[in-house]
Design a protein around this motif. Sequence first.
Motif: not given
Length: 159
Positions: A67-71, A74-79
């Motif tokens: 989940s932290r990896l996804c966060d 997501e913050a970089t606009g890639l997910l």
Amino acid sequence: MERPPNLAEAIDAAAEALLGVLEGAASRHSVPVSPTQLRVLSLVSGRPDVNVNRLAELLDVVPSSASRLCDRLEATGLLRRVADPRDRREVRLVPTAAAEALLRELRERRHRAVQAVLDRMPARGQHELLLALLAFGQAAAMATTTAAGSESDPPARTA
């Protein structure tokens, strides 16, 4: 045909050389994410129904690490996290167009780097390598299928 005693060592050395070529293709250009984040994007890109728990299984990490990896992605606009249309309680992971472009560019760079090495090999060697890799892939797939049915799951790691 008897196997040379150093075949496993030769394969290990070739794998290291291949990894060096692949990593070199990525490092020569600025890639805005870590290798682990690239792996997440690659896994998500190839699996349209993946959620954080399934991603954690694929990465062999605990769900909170996934989940932290996804966060971060997501913050970089890639997910993006999106509700599953079949079950609104379920959240799916979806790579953005920018992530797909990044993966495509990286894949093209890696292919060019590998092709440059192959171009230095004689045609016969390339053909023999292809046959050997196909056979190795089939044997590995059989071993993985057999092992999956007989082993218990190892403990999850953190990323």
